[in-house]
Motif scaffolding. Structure first.
Motif, PDB file in Angstrom:
ATOM      1  N   SER A  56       0.128 -41.834  11.279  1.00 23.78           N
ATOM      2  CA  SER A  56      -0.750 -42.798  12.153  1.00 23.78           C
ATOM      3  C   SER A  56      -2.110 -43.038  11.956  1.00 23.78           C
ATOM      4  CB  SER A  56      -0.604 -42.140  13.668  1.00 23.78           C
ATOM      5  OG  SER A  56      -1.067 -41.220  13.812  1.00 23.78           O
TER       6      SER A  56
ATOM      7  N   ASN B 267      -3.575 -46.899  11.256  1.00 18.69           N
ATOM      8  CA  ASN B 267      -4.576 -47.357  12.040  1.00 18.69           C
ATOM      9  C   ASN B 267      -5.666 -47.606  11.221  1.00 18.69           C
ATOM     10  OD1 ASN B 267      -3.443 -46.839  14.522  1.00 18.69           O
ATOM     11  ND2 ASN B 267      -4.437 -45.155  14.976  1.00 18.69           N
TER      12      ASN B 267
ATOM     13  N   ILE C  99      -9.987 -48.238  16.664  1.00 16.46           N
ATOM     14  CA  ILE C  99      -8.532 -48.221  17.493  1.00 16.46           C
ATOM     15  C   ILE C  99      -8.609 -46.683  17.879  1.00 16.46           C
ATOM     16  CG2 ILE C  99      -6.144 -48.324  17.299  1.00 16.46           C
ATOM     17  CD1 ILE C  99      -6.150 -50.259  14.921  1.00 16.46           C
TER      18      ILE C  99
END
Length: 191
Positions: free
Chosen positions: A86, A90, A119
């Protein structure tokens, strides 16, 4: 049962003999503390193993510990891989959004600018650093384009402009004295 107890007592006697010999062989007294701690841990380990052996559950306990340990390691590896994946997703997403923002800036007539995208969970925010003055019309078009193309509203977009063509973030203060004034010279003057 008697044999187990006699072997246990024999092992403890051998352990204490070895413990005393090791303490006597330590070259410096400052290391004695570490040797005593280590030997104390070994003694605790020996006593636990002997008690478990007497109860007949040592192999079961070791097997259960090994199973739980391996399961926990597997869970941690999966979690680490998921977090790492992740993170990289991102990071690439932020780069792509930055490119889109720079294209939007060019399309609105703003050439000297840079952008940073952040983010955090589900929240997407952008900081736009302008090195030139823009009109209210350009700012309005920019905000509309950011909302329409990326869904970034005014509350998640910070436009930072500078009056001299330099970015205000990270630059020195242009007016007034700095907080770290020349105190040494003040001291010299007083003396």
């Amino acid at each position: 049962m008697k044999e187990e107890i006699s072997s246990w007592v024999r092992n403890l006697a051998v352990f204490y003999i070895i413990f005393t010999a090791v303490i006597q062989l330590v070259p410096d007294r400052k290391y004695e503390r570490y040797v005593r701690n280590f030997m104390g841990l070994l003694l605790i380990y020996m006593v636990c193993i002997m008690l478990c052996t007497m109860a007949g559950k040592s192999s079961e306990m070791i097997r259960q510990f090994s199973t739980e340990y391996n399961a926990e390691i597997t869970r941690l590896k999966l979690k680490e891989n998921k977090n790492l994946q992740s993170f990289y997703i991102n990071e690439e997403y932020e780069k792509e959004i930055r490119k889109i923002i720079l294209e939007i800036l060019k399309s609105t007539g703003i050439k000297k600018a840079d952008a940073a995208v952040h983010i955090e969970g589900e929240n997407l925010s952008a900081e736009i650093y302008l090195q030139q003055k823009i009109t209210e019309e350009q700012e309005g078009r920019l905000e509309n384009a950011l909302w329409q193309k990326l869904g970034i509203g005014k509350e998640n977009c910070q436009i930072i402009a500078d009056r001299n063509g330099k970015t205000t973030v990270g630059s020195a203060a242009s007016d007034g004295n700095s907080s770290g004034s020349d105190r040494i010279s003040d001291l010299r003057r007083k003396q």
